[in-house]
Write a protein that holds these residues in place. Structure first.
Motif: not given
Lengths: 310, 310
Positions: B227-234
């Motif tokens: 499923r598509r996440p709703i939080f990302a960090a990079g």
């Protein structure tokens, strides 16, 4: 609370209950700490009915029938003709790869979200040809009880299927309480596309890697789960390597094989590997490795729940 | 309890806290139910230090040094010579594929269990060349607090790394509380082998599929999480597609980018993609997509915890 109420007393039920007691009794030699309590269960023929063919095959064929009705060129394709006539042997005459491509073209171009919606819609409408109920009513009640009991003993439960992972995800939460990230299966190539500023993942008519049967099932377990499970359930020759991997590890383990020997309440058949017709019959493997064979006829008081029992 | 105590007040901290409040406030327009609260975090340079090079690169080079000391033929290989001399440009002269094969040969033939044990042993013994502490002490304290806060808000946290998935699994539980099945990364081909009746999975000197950077990171998220996440960090150009995927979905979302602008407490550098040196700088992408940039210097009261602050 009675444990496994839909299981008849006998060696299979005893083996399951003794295993769960053994690995969860603190201080005992067989104790396994919760993080290592990982269970992998095949889907088709292990958790729900796979006859007269895989549920996903019905889904694909219904779509192909619709598409062929609207597209005479497609309808005239000899592979499509053979498929819609139910002649699998003729459909596979040009090889498995050509057949797989035809099957995957039925949902080519759909985003992953559209595909899941299409699968969910179909699952609501379609009815099993013999039982006349939705396919989702054809899960094995004893196996649902087993999943609950595994969780009660702090197992994490993964579905590891030869079927398409996105198709299984459309039902795994509802049927088994298995979230999308705990489903492992055959995957279709996706393309990364930008549509009106949004990233969408779009299905291509090609498998990504190998079908998830036999050795690939084991490699997928490592890739996805990253540790050796201690419980496995399967029913076909395509589950052999998974059962072998799970039951030859350093920790206590249990492998069970569902034997379809009940033509009255379900079907009686030998379940072959979908990718290797010459693979050893799973009951022979079970005898060699001392896996627990679960006879539907003998060990299950009900198959789908009493409403469908004859 | 103070939220994010190692974060200075400012726009970055505010953006994180406002996002978490928005998606978890029942009845509000931005509410997202818990099963859809999925967070994906890059590892190297986002959760722990990746300078002067990736932790895993130190691990591999230490092993190569040992092996070269025992094997004059290996030591005489020009790629190995260049690697051990720290001349990456010369090491890559015959192309990335040849280099990757040399690197993967260092652990060829190990089972997955042996590899994890070797990585764990090395991580205990090795020390960072500048800070003189184990690499595992070089996680960013503000990011660990963020992981805790995400979980407090019923997010499921996945580490999605360009690094080797088995290497990350050796530390992800201890450092981040991320179980092996919630780590997604680059994978090495494994072979299924029977050794004295036991199935073992043995490392081969080839990558399985693409390195987990750029678009492949997004495809791996779908394959693994579904499923598509709703939080990302990079933090690098190799995280752009992941951030873009996460922040262009139908639900409220937040993307954050760690900006390494603190040469005093850590390093100041621009983090490139490991696979595409020409990829757009991540700060340019962040500006285009309105992602939240986290300045190490301005937004973090401490980087590794006060013991290491100058």
């Amino acid at each position: 609370v009675a444990e496994l109420p839909s299981w008849n007393d006998g060696p299979a039920k005893t083996a399951v209950l003794e295993f769960l007691e053994r690995v969860t009794t603190g201080g005992s030699a067989g104790f396994v700490p919760p993080p290592a309590r990982v269970a992998v269960l095949d889907n088709d023929g292990t958790l729900w009915c796979e006859r007269p063919t895989y549920v996903q095959a019905f889904f694909i064929l219904d779509r192909l029938r619709e598409q062929a009705a609207a597209d005479p060129d497609l309808a005239a394709d000899p592979v499509v003709e053979a498929l819609l006539a139910g002649d699998l042997e003729r459909a596979a005459a040009d090889g498995q790869d050509a057949l797989v491509e035809i099957l995957l073209r039925t949902h080519e171009g759909l985003t992953t979200v559209e595909f899941t919606a299409a699968a969910a819609r179909w699952l609501e409408e379609a009815r099993h040809p013999r039982f006349g109920v939705p396919y989702t009513a054809l899960t094995y009640r004893p196996m649902l009880e087993l999943i609950d009991l595994l969780r009660l003993h702090e197992f994490r439960v993964f579905v590891v299927t030869g079927g398409g992972v996105e198709f299984v995800r459309a039902v795994s939460e509802e049927l088994y309480g298995v979230a999308s990230d705990d489903a492992v299966g055959s995957a279709v190539e996706l393309s990364f596309e930008r549509r009106e500023g949004r990233v969408e993942l779009v299905r291509q008519p090609r498998l990504l890697g190998s079908p998830n049967e036999g050795e690939p099932k084991v490699l997928a377990i490592q890739e996805h789960i990253g540790r050796r499970p201690i419980f496995a359930a399967g029913n076909s020759a395509g589950d052999r390597e998974m059962l072998e991997y799970v039951t030859t590890g350093p920790l206590p383990s249990l492998g069970i094989v569902v034997d379809h020997d009940d033509a009255v309440r379900e079907y009686a058949y030998e379940s072959l590997s979908a990718t290797d017709p010459d693979a050893e019959p799973i009951l022979s493997s079970a005898a060699r490795f001392a896996w627990t064979v679960v006879s539907m006829k003998r060990d299950w008081a009900t198959v789908f729940g009493s409403g469908l029992d004859p």
